[in-house]
Design a protein around this motif. Structure first.
Motif, PDB file in Angstrom:
ATOM      1  N   GLY A  39      -7.832  -0.999   8.025  1.00 19.23           N
ATOM      2  CA  GLY A  39      -8.755   0.111   8.141  1.00 19.23           C
ATOM      3  C   GLY A  39      -9.309   0.466   9.759  1.00 19.23           C
ATOM      4  O   GLY A  39      -9.371   1.466  10.343  1.00 19.23           O
ATOM      5  N   TRP A  42      -6.553   1.880  11.903  1.00 18.98           N
ATOM      6  CA  TRP A  42      -6.367   3.174  11.512  1.00 18.98           C
ATOM      7  C   TRP A  42      -7.431   4.265  11.798  1.00 18.98           C
ATOM      8  O   TRP A  42      -7.316   5.163  12.185  1.00 18.98           O
ATOM      9  CB  TRP A  42      -5.902   3.204  10.155  1.00 18.98           C
ATOM     10  CG  TRP A  42      -4.563   2.862   9.898  1.00 18.98           C
ATOM     11  CD1 TRP A  42      -3.958   1.542   9.634  1.00 18.98           C
ATOM     12  CD2 TRP A  42      -3.489   3.928   9.640  1.00 18.98           C
ATOM     13  NE1 TRP A  42      -2.644   1.958   9.504  1.00 18.98           N
ATOM     14  CE2 TRP A  42      -2.124   3.152   9.318  1.00 18.98           C
ATOM     15  CE3 TRP A  42      -3.185   5.281   9.963  1.00 18.98           C
ATOM     16  CZ2 TRP A  42      -1.071   3.760   9.612  1.00 18.98           C
ATOM     17  CZ3 TRP A  42      -1.861   5.701  10.156  1.00 18.98           C
ATOM     18  CH2 TRP A  42      -0.751   5.309   9.608  1.00 18.98           C
ATOM     19  N   GLN A  46      -7.318   7.216  13.938  1.00 22.24           N
ATOM     20  CA  GLN A  46      -7.806   8.520  13.377  1.00 22.24           C
ATOM     21  C   GLN A  46      -8.720   9.046  14.674  1.00 22.24           C
ATOM     22  O   GLN A  46      -8.578  10.423  14.801  1.00 22.24           O
ATOM     23  CB  GLN A  46      -8.690   8.240  11.977  1.00 22.24           C
ATOM     24  CG  GLN A  46      -9.549   9.455  11.505  1.00 22.24           C
ATOM     25  CD  GLN A  46      -8.375  10.495  11.095  1.00 22.24           C
ATOM     26  OE1 GLN A  46      -7.526  10.270  10.373  1.00 22.24           O
ATOM     27  NE2 GLN A  46      -8.435  11.662  11.596  1.00 22.24           N
ATOM     28  N   ILE A  69      -7.462  13.446   3.738  1.00 19.89           N
ATOM     29  CA  ILE A  69      -7.910  12.385   3.216  1.00 19.89           C
ATOM     30  C   ILE A  69      -8.347  12.562   1.797  1.00 19.89           C
ATOM     31  O   ILE A  69      -8.306  11.690   0.833  1.00 19.89           O
ATOM     32  CB  ILE A  69      -8.942  11.700   4.146  1.00 19.89           C
ATOM     33  CG1 ILE A  69      -8.396  11.286   5.607  1.00 19.89           C
ATOM     34  CG2 ILE A  69      -9.775  10.531   3.630  1.00 19.89           C
ATOM     35  CD1 ILE A  69      -9.249  10.888   6.518  1.00 19.89           C
ATOM     36  N   TYR A  73      -6.932  11.363  -2.887  1.00 15.88           N
ATOM     37  CA  TYR A  73      -7.539  11.091  -4.266  1.00 15.88           C
ATOM     38  C   TYR A  73      -7.204  11.852  -5.376  1.00 15.88           C
ATOM     39  O   TYR A  73      -7.318  11.368  -6.489  1.00 15.88           O
ATOM     40  CB  TYR A  73      -8.970  10.935  -4.101  1.00 15.88           C
ATOM     41  CG  TYR A  73      -9.749   9.420  -3.630  1.00 15.88           C
ATOM     42  CD1 TYR A  73      -9.650   8.629  -4.248  1.00 15.88           C
ATOM     43  CD2 TYR A  73      -9.827   9.588  -2.035  1.00 15.88           C
ATOM     44  CE1 TYR A  73     -10.038   7.440  -3.639  1.00 15.88           C
ATOM     45  CE2 TYR A  73     -10.025   8.320  -1.384  1.00 15.88           C
ATOM     46  CZ  TYR A  73     -10.328   7.340  -2.132  1.00 15.88           C
ATOM     47  OH  TYR A  73     -10.586   6.152  -1.573  1.00 15.88           O
ATOM     48  N   HIS A 118     -17.210  10.818   3.067  1.00 18.96           N
ATOM     49  CA  HIS A 118     -16.090  10.187   2.371  1.00 18.96           C
ATOM     50  C   HIS A 118     -16.152   8.979   2.430  1.00 18.96           C
ATOM     51  O   HIS A 118     -15.461   8.138   1.328  1.00 18.96           O
ATOM     52  CB  HIS A 118     -14.649  10.765   3.320  1.00 18.96           C
ATOM     53  CG  HIS A 118     -13.523  10.693   2.230  1.00 18.96           C
ATOM     54  ND1 HIS A 118     -12.511   9.319   2.484  1.00 18.96           N
ATOM     55  CD2 HIS A 118     -13.156  11.110   1.485  1.00 18.96           C
ATOM     56  CE1 HIS A 118     -11.888   9.437   1.436  1.00 18.96           C
ATOM     57  NE2 HIS A 118     -11.857  10.601   0.687  1.00 18.96           N
ATOM     58  N   ASP A 122     -15.729   6.391  -0.697  1.00 19.54           N
ATOM     59  CA  ASP A 122     -14.886   5.348  -1.202  1.00 19.54           C
ATOM     60  C   ASP A 122     -15.490   4.033  -1.409  1.00 19.54           C
ATOM     61  O   ASP A 122     -15.182   3.398  -2.302  1.00 19.54           O
ATOM     62  CB  ASP A 122     -14.063   4.815   0.246  1.00 19.54           C
ATOM     63  CG  ASP A 122     -13.225   5.965   0.913  1.00 19.54           C
ATOM     64  OD1 ASP A 122     -12.352   6.424   0.019  1.00 19.54           O
ATOM     65  OD2 ASP A 122     -12.803   6.278   1.839  1.00 19.54           O
ATOM     66  N   TRP A 137      -7.179   0.407  -1.818  1.00 22.85           N
ATOM     67  CA  TRP A 137      -7.341   1.578  -1.004  1.00 22.85           C
ATOM     68  C   TRP A 137      -8.505   1.731  -0.767  1.00 22.85           C
ATOM     69  O   TRP A 137      -8.925   2.084   0.322  1.00 22.85           O
ATOM     70  CB  TRP A 137      -6.792   2.865  -1.826  1.00 22.85           C
ATOM     71  CG  TRP A 137      -6.696   4.118  -1.063  1.00 22.85           C
ATOM     72  CD1 TRP A 137      -7.563   4.867  -1.290  1.00 22.85           C
ATOM     73  CD2 TRP A 137      -5.790   4.603  -0.053  1.00 22.85           C
ATOM     74  NE1 TRP A 137      -7.201   5.905  -0.298  1.00 22.85           N
ATOM     75  CE2 TRP A 137      -6.154   5.843   0.325  1.00 22.85           C
ATOM     76  CE3 TRP A 137      -4.630   3.842   0.471  1.00 22.85           C
ATOM     77  CZ2 TRP A 137      -5.537   6.359   1.588  1.00 22.85           C
ATOM     78  CZ3 TRP A 137      -4.191   4.534   1.619  1.00 22.85           C
ATOM     79  CH2 TRP A 137      -4.592   5.785   1.997  1.00 22.85           C
ATOM     80  N   CYS A 141      -9.790   2.774   3.165  1.00 16.50           N
ATOM     81  CA  CYS A 141      -9.989   4.109   3.630  1.00 16.50           C
ATOM     82  C   CYS A 141     -11.398   4.229   4.063  1.00 16.50           C
ATOM     83  O   CYS A 141     -11.643   4.973   5.121  1.00 16.50           O
ATOM     84  CB  CYS A 141      -9.769   5.082   2.328  1.00 16.50           C
ATOM     85  SG  CYS A 141      -9.655   7.001   2.863  1.00 16.50           S
ATOM     86  N   ASP A 145     -12.745   5.549   7.450  1.00 18.11           N
ATOM     87  CA  ASP A 145     -13.860   6.630   7.737  1.00 18.11           C
ATOM     88  C   ASP A 145     -14.859   6.201   8.611  1.00 18.11           C
ATOM     89  O   ASP A 145     -15.479   6.904   9.390  1.00 18.11           O
ATOM     90  CB  ASP A 145     -14.208   6.987   6.327  1.00 18.11           C
ATOM     91  CG  ASP A 145     -13.445   7.521   5.605  1.00 18.11           C
ATOM     92  OD1 ASP A 145     -12.410   8.250   6.186  1.00 18.11           O
ATOM     93  OD2 ASP A 145     -13.454   7.524   4.330  1.00 18.11           O
TER      94      ASP A 145
END
Length: 164
Positions: A39, A42, A46, A69, A73, A118, A122, A137, A141, A145
């Motif tokens: 994460g 990423w 991002q 994103i 969900y 977000h 999560d 996940w 995520c 974020d």
């Protein structure tokens, strides 16, 4: 080894005589650190995403990202199959789309708010397991974020503009 019913993770200490110990890689995934580590990577990606879409305003790229994103969900909810979960996740995704659109046209801080919001969703998802079969996940995520939100916030404070 067995699955710990409290955490849903493999219990490396269970098993008994003759059970092989977990490898370093297995322990990394078993204790939940791997989704967080990925994460972070990423999340940096991002935050750098506007570089790959140089013809668009950074706020537009981030807004599209938040909407995408949130929509993931909805897919998880459909896979879960419960109508109430599908309804709730669709409404929440819609709220993030509205927030993302506002961030495209308004203050860049709305983009940060979208990523933080977000990430908090999560965190709630991870704790409640509201949508079935998404154990790894949410921490992955959430980390994306929060890392992206932090980098974008630093950029805003540093004077980077997100609109022409």
């Amino acid at each position: 080894m067995r699955v710990d019913p409290g955490t849903g993770r493999l219990d490396a200490n269970a098993g008994g005589p003759g059970t092989l110990p977990l490898s370093r890689r297995q322990r990394l995934f078993t204790n939940g650190r791997a989704p967080v580590m990925w994460g972070v990577l990423w999340g940096v990606g991002q935050a750098a995403a506007p570089l790959g879409f140089f013809w668009l305003d950074p706020a537009t790229v981030y807004g599209m990202s938040i909407a995408l994103i949130a929509a993931v969900y909805v897919g998880f909810a459909v896979a879960d199959g419960r109508p109430a979960v599908i309804t709730v996740e669709t409404i929440v995704a819609g709220a993030f789309v509205v927030l993302a659109a506002a961030g495209v046209a308004g203050s860049a801080w709305l983009i940060v708010l979208g990523f933080v919001g977000h990430g908090l969703k999560d965190l709630w998802q991870h704790r409640s397991q509201y949508v079935a079969n998404t154990r790894w996940w949410p921490p992955f995520c959430m980390t994306i974020d929060f890392v992206a939100a932090a980098i974008i916030a630093v950029a805003i404070v540093s004077g980077v503009t997100f609109h022409p």
